[in-house]
Structure formats: C-alpha cells, structure tokens
Design a protein around this motif. Structure first.
Motif, PDB file in Angstrom:
ATOM      1  N   MET A 141       0.857  -1.188   0.000  1.00  0.00           N
ATOM      2  CA  MET A 141       0.000   0.000   0.000  1.00  0.00           C
ATOM      3  C   MET A 141       0.887   1.229   0.000  1.00  0.00           C
ATOM      4  N   ARG A 142       0.374   2.307  -0.559  1.00  0.00           N
ATOM      5  CA  ARG A 142       1.058   3.592  -0.409  1.00  0.00           C
ATOM      6  C   ARG A 142       0.995   3.973   1.054  1.00  0.00           C
TER       7      ARG A 142
ATOM      8  N   LEU B 290       6.672   3.617  13.593  1.00  0.00           N
ATOM      9  CA  LEU B 290       6.379   2.190  13.605  1.00  0.00           C
ATOM     10  C   LEU B 290       6.919   1.504  12.360  1.00  0.00           C
ATOM     11  N   LEU B 291       6.764   2.133  11.200  1.00  0.00           N
ATOM     12  CA  LEU B 291       7.280   1.537   9.965  1.00  0.00           C
ATOM     13  C   LEU B 291       8.803   1.391  10.014  1.00  0.00           C
ATOM     14  N   THR B 292       9.477   2.350  10.622  1.00  0.00           N
ATOM     15  CA  THR B 292      10.940   2.254  10.771  1.00  0.00           C
ATOM     16  C   THR B 292      11.289   1.021  11.608  1.00  0.00           C
TER      17      THR B 292
ATOM     18  N   SER C  16       8.926  -3.692   4.057  1.00  0.00           N
ATOM     19  CA  SER C  16       9.972  -2.923   3.370  1.00  0.00           C
ATOM     20  C   SER C  16       9.313  -1.692   2.778  1.00  0.00           C
ATOM     21  N   ARG C  17      10.090  -0.634   2.655  1.00  0.00           N
ATOM     22  CA  ARG C  17       9.578   0.621   2.086  1.00  0.00           C
ATOM     23  C   ARG C  17      10.369   0.943   0.827  1.00  0.00           C
ATOM     24  N   HIS C  18       9.645   1.408  -0.182  1.00  0.00           N
ATOM     25  CA  HIS C  18      10.258   1.692  -1.480  1.00  0.00           C
ATOM     26  C   HIS C  18       9.711   3.001  -2.024  1.00  0.00           C
TER      27      HIS C  18
ATOM     28  N   ARG D 134       7.942  11.924  -3.510  1.00  0.00           N
ATOM     29  CA  ARG D 134       7.773  12.024  -2.051  1.00  0.00           C
ATOM     30  C   ARG D 134       7.030  10.834  -1.463  1.00  0.00           C
ATOM     31  N   GLY D 135       6.385  10.033  -2.288  1.00  0.00           N
ATOM     32  CA  GLY D 135       5.577   8.924  -1.790  1.00  0.00           C
ATOM     33  C   GLY D 135       6.398   7.664  -1.538  1.00  0.00           C
ATOM     34  N   LEU D 136       5.880   6.855  -0.627  1.00  0.00           N
ATOM     35  CA  LEU D 136       6.507   5.570  -0.320  1.00  0.00           C
ATOM     36  C   LEU D 136       5.478   4.458  -0.444  1.00  0.00           C
TER      37      LEU D 136
END
Length: 167
Positions: free
Chosen positions: A70-71, A89-91, A100-102, A109-111
């Motif tokens: 999800m974004r 929390l995501l960190t 994982s974040r991409h 600017r979005g992840l």
C-alpha cells in the motif's frame, strides 16, 4: 464530571450540559471497556506472536491487499493514525524485517509499504490465536442484535466525528 440538572431545566447559553449519572456510567463503561480491550489485544498478540497490536494492525491491510503493498498515505488514512506514529512504527517494522519501504514510482515524495515474507509469516502465525481471543472476549458473547447495535453506534459516532472535523 456529573452535575444534576433540575427537572426540566435546560443549561443557560454557554453553560456545559453535564452528563446525568446514567450517561456518566455509560460513557465510563464505554471508555474503560474500549481501553481494556485494546490492552488485552496488545497483551495477547505480544504473548502469542511477538507482534504488538500496532504492528498487527499495519500487517492486516498489507497482507490483505492483492499486491501485499500500500502507499504509505493510504495506509495512514486506513489506520487513522498520526503521520509520526506510522513513520516511527514503519521504521521499527522495517528493521525487524516485517515490511519494506520503497520509493513510489511517479511520486518522488511517496513511499510504498510492502509486507515481507517474514511479515506475512508473522501475521499468519498470529492470526489464529488473535481470532480466538476476539471471539472469546467479544463476538461469541454478543447476540446478533447486540452486534448490530455496535455497528449502528460506530456509524453514528464516526459520522458525528467527521461532521465536527475530529476524524
């Protein structure tokens, strides 16, 4: 705070409408019951799966999405959290290998947040005990009418919070 109103007396302009004793009891039961349920969920998840309730809450929509992703802003809206809470929390979840974040293609600017195989295994392992707890504490204790009343109360509260700009 509760302050009895005289029979038939309406509060003057600007004066608070105090809760009656019955209203105060209802409010406190709702508030304390909600908090106790949240604490119980967190304790059960931590004990049985080493996931916090917040981590579980993030993993649910990720694992249920078709792409497992999800974004971050969509996740934020889905959860209704503050941006800083989700970011922290995501960190932590990224460090634990649960997500994982991409960078989001087309939006610098979005992840995109993606559930990892480890995160998927964690939520799949946690779900049965969590479901058993939700059933034992709430769902199996309610009649169909009580469950429907909770649904109606939720709809009224969320509608009013939106109207007041507090959602």
């Amino acid at each position: 705070m509760s302050e009895p109103e005289s029979e038939g007396r309406r509060p003057a302009e600007g004066e608070p409408r105090w809760l009656s004793d019955a209203e105060q009891q209802t409010w406190r039961h709702f508030l304390f019951g909600s908090r106790a349920l949240i604490r119980g969920i967190d304790r059960q998840l931590t004990r049985d799966s080493n996931l916090s309730a917040a981590e579980y809450e993030v993993l649910v929509p990720l694992s249920e999405s078709e792409a497992g992703m999800m974004r971050s802003r969509d996740l934020l809206n889905f959860l209704g959290w503050e941006r800083s809470r989700l970011s922290h929390l995501l960190t932590r979840m990224d460090r634990r290998g649960l997500i994982s974040r991409h960078p989001c293609p087309g939006d610098a600017r979005g992840l995109d947040v993606r559930v990892t195989e480890e995160g998927r295994q964690a939520i799949e392992a946690a779900a049965p005990a969590h479901l058993a707890m939700v059933r034992a504490v709430l769902m199996d204790e309610l009649t169909d009418q009580e469950a429907a009343a909770i649904d109606r109360i939720h709809e009224k509260m969320t509608k009013r919070l939106r109207e007041l700009g507090l959602d």
